[in-house]
Design a protein around this motif. Structure first.
Motif, short mmCIF file in Angstrom:
data_model
loop_
_atom_site.label_atom_id
_atom_site.label_comp_id
_atom_site.label_asym_id
_atom_site.label_seq_id
_atom_site.Cartn_x
_atom_site.Cartn_y
_atom_site.Cartn_z
N HIS A 113 0.82 -1.23 0.00
CA HIS A 113 0.00 0.00 0.00
C HIS A 113 0.85 1.27 0.00
O HIS A 113 0.33 2.37 -0.07
CB HIS A 113 -0.95 0.00 1.20
CG HIS A 113 -0.23 0.08 2.51
ND1 HIS A 113 0.44 -1.00 3.03
CD2 HIS A 113 -0.07 1.09 3.37
CE1 HIS A 113 0.98 -0.64 4.17
NE2 HIS A 113 0.70 0.62 4.41
N LEU A 114 2.17 1.11 0.10
CA LEU A 114 3.07 2.27 0.05
C LEU A 114 3.79 2.26 -1.29
O LEU A 114 4.14 1.19 -1.80
CB LEU A 114 4.11 2.22 1.18
CG LEU A 114 3.59 2.24 2.61
CD1 LEU A 114 4.78 2.23 3.58
CD2 LEU A 114 2.74 3.47 2.88
N ASN A 115 4.02 3.45 -1.85
CA ASN A 115 4.74 3.49 -3.12
C ASN A 115 6.24 3.27 -2.88
O ASN A 115 6.68 3.15 -1.72
CB ASN A 115 4.44 4.78 -3.89
CG ASN A 115 4.90 6.02 -3.17
OD1 ASN A 115 5.88 5.98 -2.42
ND2 ASN A 115 4.22 7.14 -3.37
N GLU A 118 7.94 5.74 -0.53
CA GLU A 118 7.54 5.56 0.88
C GLU A 118 8.14 4.28 1.46
O GLU A 118 8.56 4.26 2.62
CB GLU A 118 6.02 5.53 0.99
CG GLU A 118 5.39 6.89 0.71
CD GLU A 118 3.89 6.83 0.49
OE1 GLU A 118 3.25 7.87 0.61
OE2 GLU A 118 3.36 5.75 0.15
N GLN A 135 11.97 11.14 2.89
CA GLN A 135 11.61 10.94 1.49
C GLN A 135 12.63 11.58 0.55
O GLN A 135 12.86 11.08 -0.55
CB GLN A 135 10.21 11.47 1.24
CG GLN A 135 9.16 10.57 1.90
CD GLN A 135 7.74 10.92 1.53
OE1 GLN A 135 7.44 11.17 0.38
NE2 GLN A 135 6.87 10.95 2.53
N ARG A 139 14.62 9.40 -2.19
CA ARG A 139 14.66 9.75 -3.61
C ARG A 139 16.09 9.54 -4.17
O ARG A 139 16.27 8.99 -5.24
CB ARG A 139 14.23 11.21 -3.79
CG ARG A 139 13.62 11.52 -5.12
CD ARG A 139 13.09 12.93 -5.11
NE ARG A 139 11.80 13.02 -4.47
CZ ARG A 139 10.64 12.78 -5.11
NH1 ARG A 139 10.66 12.42 -6.37
NH2 ARG A 139 9.50 12.88 -4.48
N LYS A 152 6.81 6.71 -7.78
CA LYS A 152 5.42 6.74 -7.30
C LYS A 152 4.67 5.44 -7.58
O LYS A 152 3.47 5.35 -7.33
CB LYS A 152 4.66 7.91 -7.98
CG LYS A 152 5.24 9.29 -7.66
CD LYS A 152 4.85 9.72 -6.27
CE LYS A 152 5.52 11.04 -5.92
NZ LYS A 152 5.37 11.37 -4.50
#
Lengths: 246, 287
Positions: A113-115, A118, A135, A139, A152
């Motif tokens: 449920h997290l990209n 995340e 975050q 990245r 994402k």
């Protein structure tokens, strides 16, 4: 916030990151009280690099799970992590030791449920780092493993190799003292497998203790690091096959 | 940059939890509103009638009967415990009959009355009744003081019923929240295990259950209390508009409307925190 109480055994710098002494693991619920391995004794010094090899079902994953303080209740023998004896650890101390480790699981264990961003940022958030900063760092890490366009995306939409790289990025983002990787090259082709191992080597050069479990002994043979091999429920130590020229 | 905080636990829709909790809040709100309304009514009753009695006079149709009034007044003056008296006009009579026609009181017909103020400790109902019967057999004393005491006893009994109902509802809401938390811990046990392996502490995981409890508690509190306030207003309007003019009652309901969502929120927050910590520990021990 809960803090780790310093004991006399911890005040001194540990001379080993992981030390197993006559450790046996069995699952009482399994048929014939299935014993995974017995009498396993080894030690990982700080900054060392080891391969853990053996056939399927030989106990590699179980050993890694024992190191990350899972399956403790069914094991026998003495396990020391970062200078602390696992049998004397209180429940509240376990997360603090786990925060010193980075783990690449065989099943990836990404949160669906997290990209990707995340998922990679999660270990930093668990260590109390602000979500925005975490975050930002995530990245950079995603860029490092070459998954920027998938920032994402959610894990179910990724390929096995991409998931593997996300799992690696998540394991190394917190700059762990100990990196455990369970079949980290299992879902990628040989070229990418070598690249991933070079990536671990870079971390090792930065001082991280690395233990990589793989069934592929040929892959391990490309590197001049000692090998711990599971054979007949015992762990056998193989020194490096050649000395790498700097 | 994505600035929203990351929630590692994918909680499901809270719709049914909110429905159940808001129903409980709604019932509790109505109970509390009824409690305040009864309290207000009893205070009004007590202030107006606790130290008063009403003397029912016979229908007076001839001049000779008017002598009865004078005799009754003379008797009242002689009777110890009577502070003052007055002949009651029609509007007051209507008011009394309205109050007396409440479910707790017998219906009383009031042809003609004298209202007397008494010293409750000094006066004797039987002495005055005997004296008035001697003047005219149709003369009687309506002991509003005794009725008021009976009314207050009934109110006190109802208060206990309310407390017990509130306790039952509190326990049931606690059970609902605990069961929901237990269910969520069981559903997300794999994710919780992954979080543990990544180094999450019990407090971190419990915090997400707590945040979720706070959110659904607030929503349920707002929904339940707004519906409760509307229902209470409608009932008060239909039942007795008189109570709606009482500032104490209006303020009490206003404060209740403001506090209920907050109290529900804190209660859900607390219960989710406690129950999730407990079930997470059990889960960890099993692992």
């Amino acid at each position: 916030m809960w803090s780790l109480r310093k004991t006399s055994e911890e005040n001194s710098t540990p001379c080993e990151i992981v030390a197993f002494e006559r450790v046996a693991l069995s699952f009482p619920g399994a048929p014939d009280n299935k014993e995974i391995f017995h009498n396993v004794t080894f030690m990982l010094a700080p900054g060392s690099f080891h391969f853990l090899t053996g056939g399927s079902g030989s106990g590699k994953t179980s050993l890694l799970k024992l190191i990350c303080l899972d399956y403790l209740s069914t094991s026998k023998g003495n396990i020391r992590l970062f200078g602390r004896n696992s049998s004397t650890l209180r429940v509240g101390e376990i997360p603090l030791l786990r925060q010193k480790m980075g783990i690449v699981f065989q099943e990836f264990y990404l949160l669906d449920h997290l990209n990707v961003l995340e998922n990679v940022a999660l270990p930093l958030i668990l260590r109390g780092i602000d979500s925005t900063r975490a975050q930002e760092q995530a990245r950079e890490m995603i860029e490092w493993v070459g998954l920027s366009p998938w920032c994402k995306s959610f894990p179910p939409t990724l390929s096995g190799g991409q998931k593997q790289r996300v799992a690696i990025a998540r394991a190394v983002i917190s700059k762990p003292s100990l990196l455990l990787a369970d079949e980290p090259t299992g879902s990628v082709d040989e070229d990418n497998a070598i690249k991933i191992l070079y990536l671990f080597e870079e971390l090792h050069k930065m001082g991280t203790t690395v233990l990589i479990a793989t069934h592929d002994r040929h892959l391990a043979a490309n590197f001049s690091y000692p090998e711990l091999e599971f054979r007949n429920k015992n762990l056998i130590y193989h020194p490096p096959k050649f000395v790498q020229v700097p | 940059m994505n600035k929203k905080s990351i929630s590692p636990l994918p909680f499901g829709q809270d719709f049914w939890v909110i429905c159940v909790i808001s129903s409980i809040v709604y019932i509790m709100f109505l109970i509390a509103a009824s409690f305040f309304a009864l309290n207000t009514a009893s205070n009004q009753w007590q202030s107006e009638y606790h130290s008063k009695i009403v003397i029912q006079l016979p229908l007076q149709t001839s001049g000779s009967d008017l002598m009865i009034n004078e005799k009754v007044v003379a008797t009242l003056k002689e009777t110890p415990g009577i502070k003052s008296y007055k002949f009651v006009d029609k509007s007051v009579l209507d008011n009394i009959s309205k109050l007396l026609s409440s479910p707790f009181m017998p219906l009383v017909q009031v042809p003609s009355f004298i209202q007397a103020e008494i010293y409750p400790q000094k006066w004797s109902f039987s002495t005055l009744t005997e004296k008035l019967k001697a003047i005219h057999p149709e003369c009687s004393v309506l002991d509003t003081h005794a009725l008021s005491s009976k009314f207050m006893r009934n109110i006190q009994t109802l208060e206990w019923v309310f407390y017990i109902l509130c306790l039952i509802l509190f326990i049931s809401s606690t059970l609902v929240i605990t069961v929901v938390t237990r269910f969520e811990v069981a559903v997300h046990k794999d994710i919780i295990h992954i979080l543990y392996l990544l180094g999450a502490r019990d407090e971190y995981i419990a915090l997400h259950f707590q945040k979720r409890g706070r959110a659904f508690g607030f929503k349920a509190g707002v929904a339940g209390s707004i519906l409760g306030a509307l229902t209470a207003f409608i009932f008060l309007k239909i039942g007795s508009g008189m109570l709606l003019e009482n500032s104490y009652l209006i303020w009490s309901l206003g404060i209740l409307l403001f506090l209920t969502p907050l109290m529900t929120m804190f209660l859900c927050d607390f219960l989710c925190r406690i129950s999730s910590s407990y079930y997470i520990q059990i889960l960890q021990q099993k692992n």
